[in-house]
Design an enzyme around this catalytic site. Structure first.
Site, mmCIF file in Angstrom:
data_model
loop_
_atom_site.group_PDB
_atom_site.id
_atom_site.type_symbol
_atom_site.label_atom_id
_atom_site.label_comp_id
_atom_site.label_asym_id
_atom_site.label_seq_id
_atom_site.Cartn_x
_atom_site.Cartn_y
_atom_site.Cartn_z
ATOM 1 N N ASP A 176 0.839 -1.204 0.000
ATOM 2 C CA ASP A 176 0.000 0.000 0.000
ATOM 3 C C ASP A 176 0.870 1.248 0.000
ATOM 4 O O ASP A 176 2.068 1.184 0.283
ATOM 5 C CB ASP A 176 -0.830 0.049 1.293
ATOM 6 C CG ASP A 176 -1.946 -0.971 1.285
ATOM 7 O OD1 ASP A 176 -2.303 -1.451 0.200
ATOM 8 O OD2 ASP A 176 -2.442 -1.282 2.378
ATOM 9 N N LYS A 194 -3.659 3.092 -2.338
ATOM 10 C CA LYS A 194 -5.030 3.612 -2.304
ATOM 11 C C LYS A 194 -4.976 4.981 -1.679
ATOM 12 O O LYS A 194 -4.440 5.169 -0.608
ATOM 13 C CB LYS A 194 -5.920 2.727 -1.441
ATOM 14 C CG LYS A 194 -6.459 1.537 -2.146
ATOM 15 C CD LYS A 194 -7.588 0.959 -1.318
ATOM 16 C CE LYS A 194 -7.359 -0.514 -1.035
ATOM 17 N NZ LYS A 194 -6.483 -0.844 0.029
ATOM 18 N N MET A 212 -8.185 7.874 9.515
ATOM 19 C CA MET A 212 -8.718 8.424 8.259
ATOM 20 C C MET A 212 -9.664 9.597 8.507
ATOM 21 O O MET A 212 -10.648 9.755 7.790
ATOM 22 C CB MET A 212 -9.449 7.329 7.462
ATOM 23 C CG MET A 212 -8.548 6.205 7.018
ATOM 24 S SD MET A 212 -9.441 4.841 6.264
ATOM 25 C CE MET A 212 -9.969 3.935 7.703
HETATM 26 N N1 SAH Z 1 -4.025 -0.663 8.861
HETATM 27 C C1 SAH Z 1 -3.591 0.660 9.272
HETATM 28 C C2 SAH Z 1 -4.655 1.713 9.076
HETATM 29 C C3 SAH Z 1 -5.022 1.976 7.647
HETATM 30 S S1 SAH Z 1 -6.187 3.258 7.498
HETATM 31 C C4 SAH Z 1 -3.155 0.617 10.745
HETATM 32 O O1 SAH Z 1 -3.366 -0.399 11.414
HETATM 33 O O2 SAH Z 1 -2.596 1.599 11.211
HETATM 34 C C5 SAH Z 1 -5.163 4.641 7.176
HETATM 35 C C6 SAH Z 1 -5.129 5.592 8.343
HETATM 36 O O3 SAH Z 1 -4.243 5.137 9.345
HETATM 37 C C7 SAH Z 1 -4.620 6.978 7.991
HETATM 38 O O4 SAH Z 1 -5.637 7.764 7.422
HETATM 39 C C8 SAH Z 1 -4.209 7.497 9.354
HETATM 40 O O5 SAH Z 1 -5.325 7.928 10.088
HETATM 41 C C9 SAH Z 1 -3.669 6.235 10.004
HETATM 42 N N2 SAH Z 1 -2.210 6.139 9.927
HETATM 43 C C10 SAH Z 1 -1.499 5.178 9.341
HETATM 44 N N3 SAH Z 1 -0.168 5.366 9.488
HETATM 45 C C11 SAH Z 1 -0.042 6.499 10.206
HETATM 46 C C12 SAH Z 1 1.080 7.242 10.704
HETATM 47 N N4 SAH Z 1 2.334 6.848 10.475
HETATM 48 N N5 SAH Z 1 0.822 8.367 11.402
HETATM 49 C C13 SAH Z 1 -0.430 8.780 11.646
HETATM 50 N N6 SAH Z 1 -1.523 8.125 11.198
HETATM 51 C C14 SAH Z 1 -1.334 7.001 10.501
#
Ligand code: SAH
Length: 256
Positions: free
Chosen positions: A41, A63, A175
């Site tokens: 991703d 995405k 998100m």
């Molecule tokens: N599977 C991922 C989430 C995917 S949805 C997990 O477990 O973290 C994507 C969202 O995750 C982003 O919109 C943001 O809100 C969050 N996110 C992912 N990586 C991040 C990071 N390094 N810092 C802050 N928010 C993050």
């Protein structure tokens, strides 16, 4: 990766954590370093992709909000087709595959196609971000429950978040950057104090990480003023104000 020789390969749904390669599990790190094919991703950090061997093929299925470069069905089909062709496929996802990562759909597609699938957990961004920002999601003093919700604009109004934010509890919103103003409005309309502390954690565990704080009533303004960029998490609750005495004073003022 150890595997019995067989015609069908295998799909590994691997959590890459929030960005810092040191936060990978050992299993994830081993799989990435040995992979022939990595399907990843947009959220997977460059530092982690750089761990792949020189012969590895990297396929991005990034995405982005409102711009899907590859629809989910096509991703599922790709994983199944490559595994059927005998490949060991490392499907690398930001954070944890089963937290807002569509890992459930991909695992189902593999099972339905008779393709072996293994899930390797990752540190979800809520946990990585809260550790890096030193915001405890639970605390004996003021948070005995925590919820994770998805805050995309689509469907936001239909979601019932009542009771998830407030005194004694922490709400983490994934998100939620684009819809931050509507999120603040929704929570306040549901009865949350406008003074409730919020922390926005941008680029958690990465070099450009920022932790920004405001009372929930000031969230929309904070996003604009600080030009907050994706990826960012929103943490709502008393724990988000812990480290900031100035914010507590402001919160008290607003509450009066
Ligand atoms: N599977 C991922 C989430 C995917 S949805 C997990 O477990 O973290 C994507 C969202 O995750 C982003 O919109 C943001 O809100 C969050 N996110 C992912 N990586 C991040 C990071 N390094 N810092 C802050 N928010 C993050």
């Amino acid at each position: 990766m150890e595997h019995a020789p067989s015609a069908t390969g295998k799909v590994y749904l691997v959590g890459a954590g929030p960005g810092d390669p040191d936060l990978l599990t050992l299993r994830a790190a081993r799989l990435i370093m040995q992979a022939g094919l990595i399907v990843h991703d947009g959220l997977v950090s460059e530092d982690i992709l750089a761990m792949a061997g020189p012969k590895a093929r990297l396929v991005s299925v990034a995405k982005r909000r409102s711009r899907h470069t590859m629809p989910q069905d096509a991703i599922n089909d790709l994983l199944v087709a490559e595994a059927r062709a005998g490949k060991q496929v490392v499907r690398l996802k930001g954070g944890d595959p089963f937290i807002f990562g569509r890992g459930g759909e991909e695992a189902e597609a593999c099972r339905a196609a008779g393709v072996p699938v293994e899930v390797v957990p990752g540190i979800t961004s809520a946990l990585g971000a809260s550790a890096a920002a030193q915001i405890p999601l639970t605390h004996r003093a003021n948070a005995s429950m925590v919820s994770f919700v998805a805050g995309q604009c689509k469907g936001l109004t239909e979601q019932d978040w009542s009771g998830l934010a407030g005194k004694g509890r922490t709400l983490v919103i994934y998100m939620g950057l684009a819809s931050a103003p509507q999120i603040a409005e929704k929570l306040i309309a549901d009865g949350l104090s406008p003074a409730m502390p919020v922390a926005m954690i941008e680029n958690a565990t990465r070099k450009a990480m920022r932790v920004l704080r405001a009372p929930i009533a000031g969230l929309a303004e904070l996003v604009v003023r600080e030009r907050v960029k994706s990826p960012a998490l929103i943490v709502v609750g008393e724990v988000a104000g812990e480290a900031e005495p100035d914010l507590r004073a402001l919160a008290l003022e607003l509450a009066q």
